[in-house]
Motif scaffolding. Structure first.
Motif, PDB file in Angstrom:
ATOM      1  N   UNK A   1      21.624  18.366  -9.713  1.00 33.37           N
ATOM      2  CA  UNK A   1      21.366  19.213 -10.869  1.00 33.37           C
ATOM      3  C   UNK A   1      20.791  18.384 -12.001  1.00 33.37           C
ATOM      4  N   UNK A   2      19.728  18.907 -12.622  1.00 37.15           N
ATOM      5  CA  UNK A   2      19.029  18.099 -13.627  1.00 37.15           C
ATOM      6  C   UNK A   2      19.669  18.160 -15.004  1.00 37.15           C
ATOM      7  N   UNK A   3      20.667  19.002 -15.188  1.00 39.39           N
ATOM      8  CA  UNK A   3      21.390  19.011 -16.452  1.00 39.39           C
ATOM      9  C   UNK A   3      20.704  19.749 -17.581  1.00 39.39           C
ATOM     10  N   UNK A   4      19.631  20.487 -17.293  1.00 40.86           N
ATOM     11  CA  UNK A   4      18.981  21.253 -18.356  1.00 40.86           C
ATOM     12  C   UNK A   4      19.912  22.354 -18.844  1.00 40.86           C
ATOM     13  N   UNK A   5      19.933  22.635 -20.157  1.00 38.68           N
ATOM     14  CA  UNK A   5      20.753  23.743 -20.649  1.00 38.68           C
ATOM     15  C   UNK A   5      20.249  25.075 -20.090  1.00 38.68           C
ATOM     16  N   UNK A   6      21.195  25.972 -19.829  1.00 37.36           N
ATOM     17  CA  UNK A   6      20.880  27.254 -19.208  1.00 37.36           C
ATOM     18  C   UNK A   6      20.715  28.360 -20.236  1.00 37.36           C
ATOM     19  N   UNK A   7      19.691  29.166 -20.024  1.00 35.65           N
ATOM     20  CA  UNK A   7      19.447  30.372 -20.811  1.00 35.65           C
ATOM     21  C   UNK A   7      19.306  31.527 -19.832  1.00 35.65           C
ATOM     22  N   UNK A   8      19.822  32.689 -20.189  1.00 31.53           N
ATOM     23  CA  UNK A   8      19.659  33.860 -19.338  1.00 31.53           C
ATOM     24  C   UNK A   8      18.661  34.834 -19.952  1.00 31.53           C
ATOM     25  N   UNK A   9      18.071  35.659 -19.079  1.00 34.71           N
ATOM     26  CA  UNK A   9      17.180  36.723 -19.523  1.00 34.71           C
ATOM     27  C   UNK A   9      17.377  37.918 -18.605  1.00 34.71           C
ATOM     28  N   UNK A  10      17.150  39.114 -19.132  1.00 34.22           N
ATOM     29  CA  UNK A  10      17.253  40.333 -18.341  1.00 34.22           C
ATOM     30  C   UNK A  10      15.874  40.957 -18.182  1.00 34.22           C
TER      31      UNK A  10
ATOM     32  N   UNK B   1      26.379  29.191 -20.218  1.00 31.37           N
ATOM     33  CA  UNK B   1      25.113  29.611 -20.816  1.00 31.37           C
ATOM     34  C   UNK B   1      25.005  29.151 -22.268  1.00 31.37           C
ATOM     35  N   UNK B   2      23.841  28.569 -22.595  1.00 33.71           N
ATOM     36  CA  UNK B   2      23.585  28.087 -23.962  1.00 33.71           C
ATOM     37  C   UNK B   2      23.021  29.167 -24.858  1.00 33.71           C
ATOM     38  N   UNK B   3      22.206  30.056 -24.296  1.00 34.58           N
ATOM     39  CA  UNK B   3      21.608  31.119 -25.102  1.00 34.58           C
ATOM     40  C   UNK B   3      21.191  32.284 -24.226  1.00 34.58           C
ATOM     41  N   UNK B   4      20.997  33.453 -24.840  1.00 34.43           N
ATOM     42  CA  UNK B   4      20.744  34.687 -24.102  1.00 34.43           C
ATOM     43  C   UNK B   4      19.514  35.398 -24.653  1.00 34.43           C
ATOM     44  N   UNK B   5      18.578  35.708 -23.758  1.00 37.80           N
ATOM     45  CA  UNK B   5      17.452  36.586 -24.075  1.00 37.80           C
ATOM     46  C   UNK B   5      17.716  37.928 -23.397  1.00 37.80           C
ATOM     47  N   UNK B   6      18.452  38.793 -24.057  1.00 36.01           N
ATOM     48  CA  UNK B   6      18.803  40.095 -23.472  1.00 36.01           C
ATOM     49  C   UNK B   6      17.678  41.069 -23.791  1.00 36.01           C
ATOM     50  N   UNK B   7      16.573  40.863 -23.118  1.00 35.43           N
ATOM     51  CA  UNK B   7      15.341  41.595 -23.410  1.00 35.43           C
ATOM     52  C   UNK B   7      15.413  43.024 -22.894  1.00 35.43           C
ATOM     53  N   UNK B   8      16.051  43.211 -21.741  1.00 37.47           N
ATOM     54  CA  UNK B   8      16.029  44.505 -21.053  1.00 37.47           C
ATOM     55  C   UNK B   8      17.436  45.094 -21.044  1.00 37.47           C
ATOM     56  N   UNK B   9      17.727  45.896 -22.024  1.00 35.76           N
ATOM     57  CA  UNK B   9      19.069  46.469 -22.208  1.00 35.76           C
ATOM     58  C   UNK B   9      19.178  47.870 -21.614  1.00 35.76           C
ATOM     59  N   UNK B  10      18.341  48.166 -20.659  1.00 26.62           N
ATOM     60  CA  UNK B  10      18.263  49.509 -20.070  1.00 26.62           C
ATOM     61  C   UNK B  10      19.573  49.976 -19.457  1.00 26.62           C
ATOM     62  N   UNK B  11      20.441  49.045 -19.026  1.00 29.82           N
ATOM     63  CA  UNK B  11      21.702  49.448 -18.405  1.00 29.82           C
ATOM     64  C   UNK B  11      22.569  50.276 -19.354  1.00 29.82           C
ATOM     65  N   UNK B  12      22.381  50.106 -20.659  1.00 33.95           N
ATOM     66  CA  UNK B  12      23.122  50.920 -21.624  1.00 33.95           C
ATOM     67  C   UNK B  12      22.755  52.394 -21.487  1.00 33.95           C
ATOM     68  N   UNK B  13      21.504  52.674 -21.157  1.00 34.97           N
ATOM     69  CA  UNK B  13      21.064  54.064 -21.017  1.00 34.97           C
ATOM     70  C   UNK B  13      21.732  54.733 -19.828  1.00 34.97           C
ATOM     71  N   UNK B  14      21.944  53.973 -18.756  1.00 41.26           N
ATOM     72  CA  UNK B  14      22.583  54.556 -17.577  1.00 41.26           C
ATOM     73  C   UNK B  14      24.045  54.877 -17.849  1.00 41.26           C
ATOM     74  N   UNK B  15      24.699  54.021 -18.603  1.00 40.88           N
ATOM     75  CA  UNK B  15      26.094  54.283 -18.944  1.00 40.88           C
ATOM     76  C   UNK B  15      26.202  55.505 -19.850  1.00 40.88           C
ATOM     77  N   UNK B  16      25.245  55.677 -20.751  1.00 39.16           N
ATOM     78  CA  UNK B  16      25.286  56.803 -21.682  1.00 39.16           C
ATOM     79  C   UNK B  16      24.869  58.117 -21.023  1.00 39.16           C
ATOM     80  N   UNK B  17      23.761  58.086 -20.295  1.00 39.99           N
ATOM     81  CA  UNK B  17      23.143  59.320 -19.822  1.00 39.99           C
ATOM     82  C   UNK B  17      23.552  59.662 -18.393  1.00 39.99           C
ATOM     83  N   UNK B  18      23.661  58.652 -17.544  1.00 36.14           N
ATOM     84  CA  UNK B  18      23.885  58.856 -16.127  1.00 36.14           C
ATOM     85  C   UNK B  18      22.956  57.929 -15.370  1.00 36.14           C
TER      86      UNK B  18
END
Length: 404
Positions: free
Chosen positions: A182-191, A236-253
């Motif tokens: 493992x190269x030890x780079x800090x991890x960032x997530x994205x959706x 995780x060092x930071x989060x790019x939560x670009x695609x929050x579409x899962x909230x719509x499924x919880x709300x609407x169906x």
């Protein structure tokens, strides 16, 4: 460190002894946890069933007296998970291996789900050829079909169990080398979703150019939950939560909800996060005939023969904006919300099938109404898939992480 073998030594003892011996012959230390309840164990384990049920806050005698199989399985699952968690805390878990039918699979995989990513987890199960989400959850559990029932040793079961043992040996013996590589780079997530791919790909490349490793999660319910499990594990060092579409499924169906707690974990753990509104214009269903009758008359788009998209309404977008604002405002760490005023998905822009300015306007205004002042709310006259918007997301996250 030992490989932990989890199972019921009264009904599967011969099979566990076979696997244990194979592991030991290959140079792997083992530790056997017995979760049986009825007959005597086929051999003496390192952790007895009495210890398992005590760890669950009950006793073997009490479980036997109750005579309730469901209660016994639940208690065994709870006790084994606690014991395995304690062993992991002591640095005594090289891997987990379980064998079983429905009961053994329930017990073994609960312990596996309690451990973080990266520890080898292998469940040989009669149920592995079917729906396994309830057993795997968001963890890296390898499910191996037993082919025949785990009931005695024969030419089929010996082959399957031997392959399972060999697989565990390979995973355990290679884990040290993998960790060292493992190269030890800090991890960032994205959706990401298909309709936000250009944005996420550009953001990923920009983050990688800054020395970060980016884990991209498909926002399909399981994807969002998996991402947040990594955040909760402190990876995780930071989060790019670009695609929050899962909230719509919880709300609407729809079929891709990540549950009511989506978009809370980074905030709870104080991890810097940049949030956007990707694919909040849609809710996924299967083929058209699977769409519930109550949605007839809504605006739909046939994404492919098995995926039908439904456009979210102004009222739904108003509620989604409030939810995002409230969750972002409750975050303990630095948080920014970036708004693409020209559309939130590839099919939400002028001339595309989900272009509905009034619905987007309701979403944007709700964010303005409910966002707390400590959260950066940045509105950009861009589409979500514009390269400039991707760069703005990256710049915001880099700024938040530097300030953290």
């Amino acid at each position: 460190m030992p490989v932990i073998l989890i199972g019921t030594l009264d009904t599967k003892g011969v099979e566990f002894q076979f696997v244990r011996d194979l592991l030991q012959q290959a140079g792997c230390a083992t530790l056997v946890v017995d979760a049986g309840v009825l007959g005597p164990p086929a051999f003496t384990p390192e952790v007895s069933r009495e210890q398992v049920y005590a760890a669950a806050g009950t006793s073997l005698a009490g479980i036997r007296q109750a005579g309730d199989r469901g209660r016994a399985i639940e208690a065994a699952s709870r006790g084994v998970a606690k014991i395995v968690g304690e062993l992991h805390g002591q640095g005594q878990v090289a891997g987990l291996l379980g064998l079983g039918g429905s009961a053994g699979t329930t017990i073994g995989t609960r312990a596996m789900r309690a451990l973080p990513f990266g520890i080898p987890k292998l469940m040989v199960s009669t149920l592995a050829s079917g729906q396994v989400k309830q057993y795997v959850g968001v963890r890296d559990i390898l499910m191996m079909h037993s082919v025949v029932d785990i009931s005695g040793l024969n030419r089929i079961s010996r082959t399957v169990l031997t392959n399972a043992a060999r697989a565990m040996v390979g995973m355990v013996k290679s884990s040290t080398a993998t960790a060292q590589a493992t190269d030890g780079k800090p991890l960032v997530t994205a959706t990401m979703f298909g309709v936000t791919t250009p944005c996420v790909e550009a953001a990923r490349a920009a983050m990688e150019s800054q020395g970060y490793e980016v884990l991209v999660f498909h926002a399909t319910g399981t994807g969002g939950m998996t991402m947040e499990s990594f955040i909760a594990d402190g990876l995780i060092r930071g989060v790019l939560d670009i695609t929050t579409t899962e909230l719509a499924y919880e709300l609407v169906g729809g079929v891709l909800s990540a549950g009511p707690d989506r978009l809370t974990v980074a905030g709870l753990h104080g991890v810097p996060q940049v949030i956007s509104l990707g694919a909040l214009d849609m809710v996924n269903f299967g083929p058209p005939e699977t769409v519930p009758e109550k949605f007839r008359g809504r605006r739909f788009y046939k994404h492919n023969p098995t995926v039908t998209l439904m456009r979210t309404t102004p009222d739904e977008n108003d509620r989604l904006g409030k939810e995002i604002a409230q969750k972002a405002s409750a975050a303990k760490g630095p948080t920014a919300v970036l708004v693409p005023l020209q559309g939130v998905s590839a099919i939400d822009r002028e001339g595309q099938p989900f272009w509905w300015p009034e619905a987007d306007a309701a979403l944007f205004q709700s964010l303005r109404n409910w966002m707390a002042p400590q959260v950066e709310l940045v509105e950009l006259d861009m589409h979500i898939n514009d390269s400039g918007f991707a760069q703005a997301l990256v710049d915001a996250l880099l700024r938040l992480m530097r300030a953290d």
